[in-house]
Design a protein around this motif. Structure first.
Motif, PDB file in Angstrom:
ATOM      1  N   LYS A 110       8.328  13.163 -24.171  1.00  0.00           N
ATOM      2  CA  LYS A 110       8.706  12.183 -23.575  1.00  0.00           C
ATOM      3  C   LYS A 110       9.442  10.281 -23.698  1.00  0.00           C
ATOM      4  CE  LYS A 110       3.498  11.686 -22.402  1.00  0.00           C
ATOM      5  NZ  LYS A 110       2.390  10.997 -22.668  1.00  0.00           N
ATOM      6  N   SER A 113      12.148  11.203 -21.823  1.00  0.00           N
ATOM      7  CA  SER A 113      12.211  11.535 -20.229  1.00  0.00           C
ATOM      8  C   SER A 113      12.293   9.832 -20.127  1.00  0.00           C
ATOM      9  CB  SER A 113      10.485  11.269 -19.381  1.00  0.00           C
ATOM     10  OG  SER A 113       9.593  10.962 -20.735  1.00  0.00           O
ATOM     11  N   ARG A 114      12.498   8.674 -21.153  1.00  0.00           N
ATOM     12  CA  ARG A 114      12.386   7.582 -21.338  1.00  0.00           C
ATOM     13  C   ARG A 114      14.033   7.301 -20.949  1.00  0.00           C
ATOM     14  NH1 ARG A 114       9.433   5.573 -26.417  1.00  0.00           N
ATOM     15  NH2 ARG A 114       8.220   7.077 -26.222  1.00  0.00           N
ATOM     16  N   VAL A 140       6.871  10.104 -15.995  1.00  0.00           N
ATOM     17  CA  VAL A 140       5.680  10.667 -16.847  1.00  0.00           C
ATOM     18  C   VAL A 140       4.090  11.121 -16.348  1.00  0.00           C
ATOM     19  CG1 VAL A 140       4.660  10.309 -19.222  1.00  0.00           C
ATOM     20  CG2 VAL A 140       7.118   9.780 -18.741  1.00  0.00           C
TER      21      VAL A 140
END
Length: 152
Positions: A110, A113-114, A140
């Motif tokens: 996560k 993914s940001r 996400v």
């Protein structure tokens, strides 16, 4: 006190504790900065891999005069001769139909993914955890986020 002749040499316990506390705070800040840098580097690597695979797909389809829109007949391992380094094929997936082909990478942490989401628009990326529908944002969704790039 008798027998006490002034200040003894060395550090007091308080001075040592203060130094250890300062070192702990500095090392904690360094760990946070290193974690962010590693996540950003991982995001850049994933984007670079997806772009390289996209170019390899296009080169493969031109040289082999093959249709790559059908993931059931086309495999990422066919592209190894067109890539400058070996990729982990199990981390990549194909999704497509007669008109479009997407290559995905995942699952992605996560935090990574940001960073990918910040660079999505300039790199033409999509996000999804499911390959049953056309990949789209948000990045996400569920426990296993994926990132996709459109090839054709």
């Amino acid at each position: 006190m008798k027998g006490f002749k002034g200040k003894t040499e060395g550090f007091s316990l308080i001075e040592l504790l203060v130094v250890l506390m300062i070192m702990g705070l500095l090392s904690g800040g360094l760990m946070i900065a290193a974690s962010r840098a590693m996540a950003s580097a991982e995001a850049v690597r994933i984007i670079s891999d997806l772009r390289s695979i996209k170019v390899a797909c296009l080169m493969f389809s031109m040289e082999e005069d093959a249709e790559i829109n059908d993931p059931s007949t086309f495999d990422i391992t066919c592209l190894e001769t067109y890539l400058d380094r070996k990729i982990q094929a199990e981390s990549f997936s194909l999704y497509g139909n007669e008109e479009k082909l997407f290559i995905g990478c995942g699952p992605i942490k996560k935090k990574v993914s940001r960073y990918i989401e910040q660079r999505a628009e300039e790199n033409g990326l999509y996000g999804s955890s499911s390959s049953s529908e056309e990949p789209q944002t948000p990045y996400v969704s569920g426990e296993e986020p994926w990132v996709w790039i459109r090839v054709m």
